[in-house]
Design a protein around this motif. Structure first.
Motif, short mmCIF file in Angstrom:
data_model
loop_
_atom_site.label_atom_id
_atom_site.label_comp_id
_atom_site.label_asym_id
_atom_site.label_seq_id
_atom_site.Cartn_x
_atom_site.Cartn_y
_atom_site.Cartn_z
N GLU A 92 0.84 -1.19 0.00
CA GLU A 92 0.00 0.00 0.00
C GLU A 92 0.88 1.24 0.00
N TYR A 93 0.31 2.31 -0.50
CA TYR A 93 0.98 3.61 -0.51
C TYR A 93 0.13 4.59 0.27
N ILE A 94 0.80 5.44 1.06
CA ILE A 94 0.10 6.48 1.79
C ILE A 94 0.88 7.79 1.67
N SER A 95 0.15 8.89 1.80
CA SER A 95 0.83 10.18 1.79
C SER A 95 1.38 10.42 3.19
N THR A 96 2.53 11.06 3.25
CA THR A 96 3.18 11.34 4.53
C THR A 96 2.67 12.67 5.09
N ASP A 97 3.02 12.94 6.33
CA ASP A 97 2.69 14.24 6.92
C ASP A 97 3.38 15.36 6.13
N TYR A 98 4.58 15.08 5.67
CA TYR A 98 5.31 16.07 4.86
C TYR A 98 4.54 16.39 3.58
N SER A 99 3.94 15.37 2.99
CA SER A 99 3.14 15.56 1.78
C SER A 99 1.96 16.49 2.06
N LYS A 100 1.42 16.40 3.25
CA LYS A 100 0.26 17.21 3.61
C LYS A 100 0.60 18.69 3.72
N THR A 101 1.90 19.02 3.83
CA THR A 101 2.29 20.43 3.85
C THR A 101 2.05 21.09 2.50
N LEU A 102 1.84 20.28 1.47
CA LEU A 102 1.54 20.81 0.14
C LEU A 102 0.08 21.22 -0.03
N LYS A 103 -0.77 20.85 0.90
CA LYS A 103 -2.21 21.12 0.77
C LYS A 103 -2.52 22.59 0.46
N PRO A 104 -1.94 23.57 1.18
CA PRO A 104 -2.23 24.97 0.83
C PRO A 104 -1.76 25.33 -0.59
#
Length: 128
Positions: A92-104
Motif C-alpha cells: 500500500e501507498y500512503i501520503s506522509t505528513d510532509y506531503s500534507k504540507t503541500l495542501k495549501p
C-alpha cells in the motif's frame, strides 16, 4: 471604503535569485504531469494499493506510476507499506505528513487554475 496596500521591500537581485532557485527546486520535486495528481489521490483516498491508484490517476501507465512513486518516496511525500504477513503480499501507498504540507499549495493552484480557465473562456468569448 478604505484601501490599504502592504508596502513590500524592493526586490533585490539576491532576493530574486533566491526566489527563483526555491521555485525551481519546488517544481523539480513536484513538477511534471503526474506527481501532483498522485499526491492528491493519496491524500484523498488514504492507504491505497498500486492498481487502485493507477485506476484513480487515469491515463498513467504502470511503469510511469512505479517510477513516480519511487521519486515521491525518495522525496518524502509517499510511504510504501509492505504487508508481508499476508499471502499474497500486499503493498500500500500512503501520503506522509510532509506531503500534507503541500495542501495549501494545491488549494492555491486549484483556485488559480479555475480563475485562469474562466479568464480564458471570457477572453475567448469577448474576442469573437
Amino acid at each position: 471604503m478604505e484601501t490599504s496596500f502592504a508596502i513590500e521591500e524592493p526586490i533585490t537581485h539576491q532576493r530574486c535569485t533566491e526566489s527563483l532557485s526555491s521555485v525551481e527546486d519546488a517544481i523539480y520535486v513536484i513538477g511534471g504531469k503526474w506527481k501532483l495528481k498522485i499526491i492528491i489521490a493519496l491524500q484523498e483516498h488514504g492507504n491505497i494499493r498500486f492498481n487502485e491508484l493507477q485506476r484513480i490517476v487515469t491515463g498513467i501507465s504502470a511503469r510511469v506510476l512505479s517510477n513516480e512513486l519511487k521519486d515521491l518516496e525518495l522525496n518524502g511525500f509517499v510511504k510504501r507499506i509492505v504487508h508481508s504477513e499476508q499471502t499474497p503480499v500486499v503493498v500500500e501507498y500512503i501520503s506522509t505528513d510532509y506531503s500534507k504540507t503541500l495542501k495549501p499549495v494545491i488549494i492555491a493552484l486549484s483556485e488559480w487554475g479555475r480563475t485562469h480557465k474562466n479568464n480564458i473562456r471570457e477572453d475567448v468569448f469577448e474576442n469573437k
